[in-house]
Design a protein around this motif. Structure first.
Motif, PDB file in Angstrom:
ATOM      1  N   ARG A 154       0.926  -1.190   0.237  1.00 43.98           N
ATOM      2  CA  ARG A 154       0.252   0.012   0.075  1.00 43.98           C
ATOM      3  C   ARG A 154       0.852   1.170   0.009  1.00 43.98           C
ATOM      4  O   ARG A 154       2.066   1.083   0.473  1.00 43.98           O
ATOM      5  CB  ARG A 154      -0.999   0.077   1.273  1.00 43.98           C
ATOM      6  CG  ARG A 154      -0.154   0.152   2.426  1.00 43.98           C
ATOM      7  CD  ARG A 154      -1.293   0.007   3.763  1.00 43.98           C
ATOM      8  NE  ARG A 154      -0.734   0.427   4.933  1.00 43.98           N
ATOM      9  CZ  ARG A 154      -1.301   0.375   6.077  1.00 43.98           C
ATOM     10  NH1 ARG A 154      -2.493   0.058   6.223  1.00 43.98           N
ATOM     11  NH2 ARG A 154      -0.609   0.508   7.102  1.00 43.98           N
ATOM     12  N   ASP A 155       0.221   2.270  -0.386  1.00 44.01           N
ATOM     13  CA  ASP A 155       0.987   3.647  -0.572  1.00 44.01           C
ATOM     14  C   ASP A 155       2.523   3.528  -1.268  1.00 44.01           C
ATOM     15  O   ASP A 155       3.424   4.117  -0.827  1.00 44.01           O
ATOM     16  CB  ASP A 155       1.200   4.098   0.705  1.00 44.01           C
ATOM     17  CG  ASP A 155       0.158   4.395   1.416  1.00 44.01           C
ATOM     18  OD1 ASP A 155      -0.974   4.916   0.838  1.00 44.01           O
ATOM     19  OD2 ASP A 155      -0.172   4.421   2.667  1.00 44.01           O
ATOM     20  N   ASN A 156       2.533   2.914  -2.315  1.00 43.37           N
ATOM     21  CA  ASN A 156       3.632   2.449  -3.173  1.00 43.37           C
ATOM     22  C   ASN A 156       4.765   1.713  -2.576  1.00 43.37           C
ATOM     23  O   ASN A 156       5.857   2.173  -2.905  1.00 43.37           O
ATOM     24  CB  ASN A 156       4.220   3.708  -3.658  1.00 43.37           C
ATOM     25  CG  ASN A 156       3.227   4.207  -4.943  1.00 43.37           C
ATOM     26  OD1 ASN A 156       3.024   3.460  -6.086  1.00 43.37           O
ATOM     27  ND2 ASN A 156       3.110   5.297  -4.817  1.00 43.37           N
ATOM     28  N   SER A 157       4.523   1.130  -1.339  1.00 40.68           N
ATOM     29  CA  SER A 157       5.532   0.489  -0.536  1.00 40.68           C
ATOM     30  C   SER A 157       5.013  -0.763   0.311  1.00 40.68           C
ATOM     31  O   SER A 157       3.741  -0.812   0.464  1.00 40.68           O
ATOM     32  CB  SER A 157       6.022   1.748   0.470  1.00 40.68           C
ATOM     33  OG  SER A 157       6.738   1.390   1.477  1.00 40.68           O
ATOM     34  N   PHE A 158       6.070  -1.765   0.672  1.00 47.54           N
ATOM     35  CA  PHE A 158       6.045  -2.466   1.612  1.00 47.54           C
ATOM     36  C   PHE A 158       6.217  -2.165   2.964  1.00 47.54           C
ATOM     37  O   PHE A 158       6.742  -3.079   3.753  1.00 47.54           O
ATOM     38  CB  PHE A 158       6.892  -3.863   1.081  1.00 47.54           C
ATOM     39  CG  PHE A 158       6.223  -4.555   0.010  1.00 47.54           C
ATOM     40  CD1 PHE A 158       4.925  -5.346   0.164  1.00 47.54           C
ATOM     41  CD2 PHE A 158       6.548  -4.413  -1.427  1.00 47.54           C
ATOM     42  CE1 PHE A 158       4.223  -6.120  -0.987  1.00 47.54           C
ATOM     43  CE2 PHE A 158       6.144  -5.174  -2.400  1.00 47.54           C
ATOM     44  CZ  PHE A 158       4.997  -6.118  -2.257  1.00 47.54           C
ATOM     45  N   LYS A 159       6.458  -0.827   3.096  1.00 46.55           N
ATOM     46  CA  LYS A 159       7.131  -0.394   4.503  1.00 46.55           C
ATOM     47  C   LYS A 159       6.180  -0.666   5.471  1.00 46.55           C
ATOM     48  O   LYS A 159       6.569  -1.388   6.491  1.00 46.55           O
ATOM     49  CB  LYS A 159       7.149   1.172   4.528  1.00 46.55           C
ATOM     50  CG  LYS A 159       7.693   1.800   5.848  1.00 46.55           C
ATOM     51  CD  LYS A 159       8.047   3.241   5.595  1.00 46.55           C
ATOM     52  CE  LYS A 159       8.481   3.967   7.175  1.00 46.55           C
ATOM     53  NZ  LYS A 159       7.770   3.674   8.104  1.00 46.55           N
ATOM     54  N   SER A 160       4.891  -0.899   5.764  1.00 51.00           N
ATOM     55  CA  SER A 160       3.908  -1.064   6.881  1.00 51.00           C
ATOM     56  C   SER A 160       4.450  -2.587   6.955  1.00 51.00           C
ATOM     57  O   SER A 160       4.388  -3.111   8.160  1.00 51.00           O
ATOM     58  CB  SER A 160       2.595  -0.917   6.646  1.00 51.00           C
ATOM     59  OG  SER A 160       2.679   0.577   6.472  1.00 51.00           O
ATOM     60  N   LEU A 165       6.245  -7.490   9.910  1.00 51.31           N
ATOM     61  CA  LEU A 165       7.380  -8.871   9.665  1.00 51.31           C
ATOM     62  C   LEU A 165       8.692  -8.667  10.584  1.00 51.31           C
ATOM     63  O   LEU A 165       8.987  -9.647  11.289  1.00 51.31           O
ATOM     64  CB  LEU A 165       7.733  -9.078   8.358  1.00 51.31           C
ATOM     65  CG  LEU A 165       6.466  -9.588   7.380  1.00 51.31           C
ATOM     66  CD1 LEU A 165       6.891  -9.527   6.060  1.00 51.31           C
ATOM     67  CD2 LEU A 165       5.745 -10.654   7.877  1.00 51.31           C
ATOM     68  N   PHE A 166       9.356  -7.544  10.636  1.00 49.84           N
ATOM     69  CA  PHE A 166      10.685  -7.395  11.185  1.00 49.84           C
ATOM     70  C   PHE A 166      10.395  -7.432  12.625  1.00 49.84           C
ATOM     71  O   PHE A 166      11.278  -7.846  13.466  1.00 49.84           O
ATOM     72  CB  PHE A 166      11.582  -6.249  10.725  1.00 49.84           C
ATOM     73  CG  PHE A 166      12.495  -6.668   9.581  1.00 49.84           C
ATOM     74  CD1 PHE A 166      13.474  -7.637   9.590  1.00 49.84           C
ATOM     75  CD2 PHE A 166      12.067  -5.956   8.288  1.00 49.84           C
ATOM     76  CE1 PHE A 166      14.069  -7.887   8.572  1.00 49.84           C
ATOM     77  CE2 PHE A 166      12.929  -6.211   7.160  1.00 49.84           C
ATOM     78  CZ  PHE A 166      13.847  -7.347   7.334  1.00 49.84           C
ATOM     79  N   ALA A 167       9.242  -6.690  13.046  1.00 47.20           N
ATOM     80  CA  ALA A 167       8.953  -6.900  14.483  1.00 47.20           C
ATOM     81  C   ALA A 167       8.620  -8.183  15.053  1.00 47.20           C
ATOM     82  O   ALA A 167       9.200  -8.674  16.207  1.00 47.20           O
ATOM     83  CB  ALA A 167       7.662  -6.164  14.671  1.00 47.20           C
ATOM     84  N   GLU A 168       7.849  -9.096  14.249  1.00 44.81           N
ATOM     85  CA  GLU A 168       7.716 -10.486  14.562  1.00 44.81           C
ATOM     86  C   GLU A 168       9.110 -11.288  14.869  1.00 44.81           C
ATOM     87  O   GLU A 168       9.407 -12.025  15.556  1.00 44.81           O
ATOM     88  CB  GLU A 168       6.837 -11.269  13.570  1.00 44.81           C
ATOM     89  CG  GLU A 168       6.628 -12.708  13.647  1.00 44.81           C
ATOM     90  CD  GLU A 168       6.041 -12.874  15.117  1.00 44.81           C
ATOM     91  OE1 GLU A 168       6.469 -14.225  15.529  1.00 44.81           O
ATOM     92  OE2 GLU A 168       5.551 -12.489  15.852  1.00 44.81           O
ATOM     93  N   LEU A 169       9.807 -11.012  13.724  1.00 51.01           N
ATOM     94  CA  LEU A 169      11.321 -11.556  13.849  1.00 51.01           C
ATOM     95  C   LEU A 169      12.106 -11.157  14.943  1.00 51.01           C
ATOM     96  O   LEU A 169      12.708 -12.034  15.598  1.00 51.01           O
ATOM     97  CB  LEU A 169      12.130 -11.070  12.365  1.00 51.01           C
ATOM     98  CG  LEU A 169      11.738 -12.033  11.005  1.00 51.01           C
ATOM     99  CD1 LEU A 169      12.713 -11.054   9.963  1.00 51.01           C
ATOM    100  CD2 LEU A 169      12.367 -13.288  11.191  1.00 51.01           C
ATOM    101  N   GLY A 170      11.894  -9.848  15.285  1.00 51.86           N
ATOM    102  CA  GLY A 170      12.693  -9.576  16.736  1.00 51.86           C
ATOM    103  C   GLY A 170      12.213 -10.199  17.683  1.00 51.86           C
ATOM    104  O   GLY A 170      13.030 -10.495  18.656  1.00 51.86           O
ATOM    105  N   GLN A 171      10.913 -10.658  17.705  1.00 48.18           N
ATOM    106  CA  GLN A 171      10.575 -11.424  18.915  1.00 48.18           C
ATOM    107  C   GLN A 171      11.050 -12.718  19.090  1.00 48.18           C
ATOM    108  O   GLN A 171      11.405 -13.192  19.960  1.00 48.18           O
ATOM    109  CB  GLN A 171       8.869 -11.368  18.908  1.00 48.18           C
ATOM    110  CG  GLN A 171       8.484  -9.783  19.347  1.00 48.18           C
ATOM    111  CD  GLN A 171       6.807  -9.698  19.213  1.00 48.18           C
ATOM    112  OE1 GLN A 171       6.306 -10.950  19.178  1.00 48.18           O
ATOM    113  NE2 GLN A 171       6.127  -8.759  19.024  1.00 48.18           N
ATOM    114  N   ARG A 172      11.034 -13.138  17.873  1.00 52.42           N
ATOM    115  CA  ARG A 172      11.723 -14.778  17.595  1.00 52.42           C
ATOM    116  C   ARG A 172      13.164 -14.670  18.030  1.00 52.42           C
ATOM    117  O   ARG A 172      13.761 -15.497  18.712  1.00 52.42           O
ATOM    118  CB  ARG A 172      11.295 -15.180  16.390  1.00 52.42           C
ATOM    119  CG  ARG A 172       9.976 -15.267  16.088  1.00 52.42           C
ATOM    120  CD  ARG A 172       9.669 -16.187  14.920  1.00 52.42           C
ATOM    121  NE  ARG A 172       8.119 -16.065  14.541  1.00 52.42           N
ATOM    122  CZ  ARG A 172       7.397 -17.032  13.733  1.00 52.42           C
ATOM    123  NH1 ARG A 172       8.276 -17.856  13.055  1.00 52.42           N
ATOM    124  NH2 ARG A 172       6.379 -16.833  13.202  1.00 52.42           N
TER     125      ARG A 172
END
Length: 289
Positions: A154-160, A165-172
């Motif tokens: 969305r909004d020309n980006s995969f930023k959100s 995804l990186f927040a979930e990775l950080g938890q793991r």
């Protein structure tokens, strides 16, 4: 740009235009179009947009609406038939798109009103060599990245999506006390998000590290070996699409670069949690034949 290079991309745009025009009453399949013009389907839409100024889906819609206009202006077609010929099953959706394109309603054309078609030239005159976009050409070995897949553009980006995804990775990664994962983080858009439903477009967020335990439940992405063009980008992730578009328009097209049918890979060089957006550094890798 040499005349041969210019002719190459004029022919590319013209071939697509001819194919679309000849198949207005059929479903236009990206694989068929890609094979016809000899361009990777992953890069097809971005190259077409850089060459013409149109996204491919928009161009196809415009051509179908022009066809509908011709049918109505001839007096031999009903509004419903013209709508179906343009690929619209909903009369209201057809009328909205028609009015946006021509500034008048379909039934007004049927009654003899002449409307002006609003469109720029088919070929842009901006595809010239961008001196700031000169990459390093590197040969890379095959590598396996570990991370997570998600969907949503969305909004020309995969930023959100990338942030979640990186927040979930950080938890793991906390389970194994791996906190410096952004020193080898990667992001990959698996499809060109302009070739279909953007909300279904897939993105991979992961790391270039192989010694991770299996119990983290991570997915794999295979980064193929071969020759890659490496660009350096500085700034917000949400605006990276502008630089990627510049690369297509200011380097791929003027230099007549042949791209492999593989995804663009982004390697993030610093952590967005403690780095100002304006200072974020990303390496962007384009796959070369």
């Amino acid at each position: 740009m040499t005349s041969n290079q210019k002719n190459l991309y004029e022919a590319f745009a013209n071939h697509i235009s001819e194919y679309v025009q000849a198949n207005l009453d059929k479903e236009i399949v990206i694989d068929d179009l890609s094979n016809r013009v000899g361009v990777s389907k992953y890069h097809l839409n971005r190259l077409f947009q850089a060459t013409t100024g149109f996204q491919l889906g928009e161009f196809i819609q415009r051509r179908r609406l022009q066809h509908a206009y011709s049918l109505l202006a001839s007096g031999e077609s009903s509004v419903i038939d013209a709508s179906l010929a343009a690929g619209y099953e909903s009369h209201s959706a057809f009328s909205r798109a028609f009015f946006k394109a021509f500034g008048c309603k379909p039934n007004e054309v049927k009654l003899g009103t002449e409307c002006e078609w609003k469109t720029p030239n088919t070929l842009k005159n901006v595809s010239r060599r961008d001196l700031e976009l000169q990459p390093d050409i590197v040969d890379l070995p095959a590598r396996t990245c570990f991370g997570l897949y998600g969907r949503g553009f969305r909004d020309n980006s995969f930023k959100s999506l990338g942030e979640s995804l990186f927040a979930e990775l950080g938890q793991r990664f906390q389970r194994i006390n791996y906190t410096d994962y952004f020193s080898s983080a990667v992001g990959v858009a698996l499809e060109s998000p302009w070739q279909g439903d953007q909300t279904a477009s897939r993105f991979f967020a992961g790391v270039l590290r192989a010694d991770l335990p299996a119990n983290l439940g991570l997915d794999e992405y295979f980064w193929a070996e071969g020759k890659w063009a490496r660009f350096r980008y500085k700034g917000s992730y949400s605006l990276m699409w502008q630089t990627i578009s510049r690369i297509y328009a200011g380097w791929v097209i003027p230099e007549a670069i042949s791209l492999k049918d593989d995804a663009i890979v982004q390697v993030y060089l610093n952590n967005p949690k403690n780095t100002p957006e304006s200072e974020l550094l990303t390496e962007i890798y384009f796959p070369l034949l």
